[in-house]
Write a protein that holds these residues in place. Structure first.
Motif, mmCIF file in Angstrom:
data_model
loop_
_atom_site.group_PDB
_atom_site.id
_atom_site.type_symbol
_atom_site.label_atom_id
_atom_site.label_comp_id
_atom_site.label_asym_id
_atom_site.label_seq_id
_atom_site.Cartn_x
_atom_site.Cartn_y
_atom_site.Cartn_z
ATOM 1 N N UNK A 20 0.819 -1.225 0.000
ATOM 2 C CA UNK A 20 0.000 0.000 0.000
ATOM 3 C C UNK A 20 0.848 1.268 0.000
ATOM 4 N N UNK A 21 1.942 1.209 0.763
ATOM 5 C CA UNK A 21 2.856 2.349 0.853
ATOM 6 C C UNK A 21 4.230 1.805 1.218
ATOM 7 N N UNK A 22 5.271 2.591 0.977
ATOM 8 C CA UNK A 22 6.617 2.137 1.287
ATOM 9 C C UNK A 22 6.816 2.064 2.805
ATOM 10 N N UNK A 28 7.057 -3.694 9.309
ATOM 11 C CA UNK A 28 6.686 -4.863 8.516
ATOM 12 C C UNK A 28 5.230 -4.706 8.097
ATOM 13 N N UNK A 29 4.952 -5.028 6.834
ATOM 14 C CA UNK A 29 3.571 -4.977 6.364
ATOM 15 C C UNK A 29 3.335 -6.103 5.374
ATOM 16 N N UNK A 30 2.083 -6.405 5.130
ATOM 17 C CA UNK A 30 1.719 -7.434 4.164
ATOM 18 C C UNK A 30 1.688 -6.839 2.758
ATOM 19 N N UNK A 96 12.257 -5.209 -5.921
ATOM 20 C CA UNK A 96 11.478 -4.029 -6.297
ATOM 21 C C UNK A 96 10.250 -3.922 -5.410
ATOM 22 N N UNK A 97 10.052 -2.743 -4.840
ATOM 23 C CA UNK A 97 8.835 -2.457 -4.084
ATOM 24 C C UNK A 97 8.011 -1.456 -4.888
ATOM 25 N N UNK A 98 6.718 -1.701 -5.016
ATOM 26 C CA UNK A 98 5.827 -0.817 -5.762
ATOM 27 C C UNK A 98 4.663 -0.439 -4.854
ATOM 28 N N UNK A 99 4.396 0.875 -4.720
ATOM 29 C CA UNK A 99 3.304 1.305 -3.848
ATOM 30 C C UNK A 99 2.009 1.461 -4.638
ATOM 31 N N UNK A 100 0.965 1.875 -3.964
ATOM 32 C CA UNK A 100 -0.364 1.953 -4.581
ATOM 33 C C UNK A 100 -0.430 2.994 -5.689
#
Length: 343
Positions: A20-22, A28-30, A96-100
């Motif tokens: 959802x967000x960085x 820690x988040x799902x 790679x992390x991608x947010x909403x």
């Protein structure tokens, strides 16, 4: 006429988490996970092949599952891949992390990419000599990049260099060997700092007057420079004032609903290489590249999100029919704007 393009660059396997967000430090988040092919060089080569030009890719791999996937991918995409194997090294990979909002954060382990040798490039001399355009980046060993550019110059090919990712000056391509340089805002600022000692705020570049931005571009050696400005399009600067009808101009971005901007710059560079290999006028080539990037960011992933030739032509035709002049599309339902990070 559709010319031949040679891309010397990297292959990475992308490991992608959507969140959802960085994360904040320690958080820690799902999220959701996916994996797919990437790497700047590989992405650009696949973009070129899908746009209909004969494409050769020069790269390096380890001997692992990632290497097997890379070999199969290039065969399936119709890319003539010339691999150098390094059994003691892992193939390249990226987290790679991608947010909403479609923004991304990336960490790359180059692995075998940084072992690509000048000798292996030299062995591909014949393929380079047959190319109209040769495209390089910063994800392979600098000696391999230099030899690629040298051979391309000897053959009279147009040399495009995408100075990404940002690297120390001693690991970068020699800019005197480059015909067309394609930095984004942060890469351009880094080049000005390294080569000219200038401290420029990359976030302020888009607001500069054309004459001032052109003057900064002319501080670097390449005769043509395409500065990508994210949602604000691209700025084109030429040393030859007669090209494009003037020394500099801007090309607007297209407004679309961006899903994933991970491969936007690679789509742009692939599109630019293809258009110039076909002998298009420079300004037209930049507009074509902008359309390729606009389509790519509407899909998840990097290499596998590259559009096909007929999709790009249809997009450009739709823009002309709409009477927008620059082919700009209406925003998507979410109102997001394409290329809302630098290409």
């Amino acid at each position: 006429m559709r010319g031949r393009v040679v891309v010397a660059g990297s292959f990475n396997q992308d490991f992608v988490w959507r969140v959802p967000r960085f994360n904040a430090p320690g958080q820690t988040q799902l999220g959701s996970f996916a994996s797919g092919p990437g790497g700047k060089g590989s992405n650009q080569a696949i973009a070129c092949a899908r746009l209909g030009v004969t494409t050769t890719f020069i790269g390096a791999l380890g001997e692992d599952a990632i290497a097997q996937q890379a070999i199969a991918l290039m065969q399936a995409e119709g890319v003539d891949a010339r691999w150098e194997g390094h059994p003691t090294l892992a193939s390249g990979s990226a987290a790679i992390w991608i947010d909403a909002a479609g923004q991304n954060m990336i960490v790359v382990d180059p692995g075998a990419n940084l072992a690509l040798s000048a000798a292996h490039v030299e062995a591909q001399r014949e393929a380079i000599a047959a190319a109209r355009v040769v495209l390089t980046q910063h994800e392979i060993h600098p000696d391999a990049t230099r030899r690629t550019l040298e051979l391309a110059g000897e053959a009279g090919a147009l040399r495009i260099h995408n100075p990404a990712p940002d690297v120390p000056a001693d690991a970068a391509a020699p800019l005197a060997l480059v015909d067309v340089l394609t930095p984004n805002e942060s890469e351009f600022a880094a080049l000005l700092r390294a080569h000219c000692g200038l401290d420029i705020d990359p976030d302020a570049l888009h607001a500069l007057a054309d004459a001032e931005l052109h003057a900064l571009c002319r501080r670097l050696p390449p005769p043509s420079l395409v500065l990508t400005l994210g949602a604000r399009g691209a700025f084109v600067s030429h040393a030859d004032a007669g090209q494009d009808g003037g020394p500099c101009h801007r090309v607007p971005a297209r407004a679309v609903d961006a899903t994933d901007t991970t491969g936007a710059g690679d789509a742009f560079n692939g599109g630019l290489a293809v258009a110039l290999a076909e002998g298009r006028a420079f300004a037209d080539a930049v507009r074509f590249a902008t359309a390729v990037a606009a389509l790519q960011v509407q899909r998840p992933g990097a290499a596998l999100a590259m559009p096909l030739r007929d999709e790009v032509e249809r997009l450009q035709a739709e823009g002309q029919e709409a009477g927008t002049g620059n082919g700009k599309l209406k925003p998507g339902a979410s109102g997001k704007t394409v290329l809302d990070r630098p290409l």
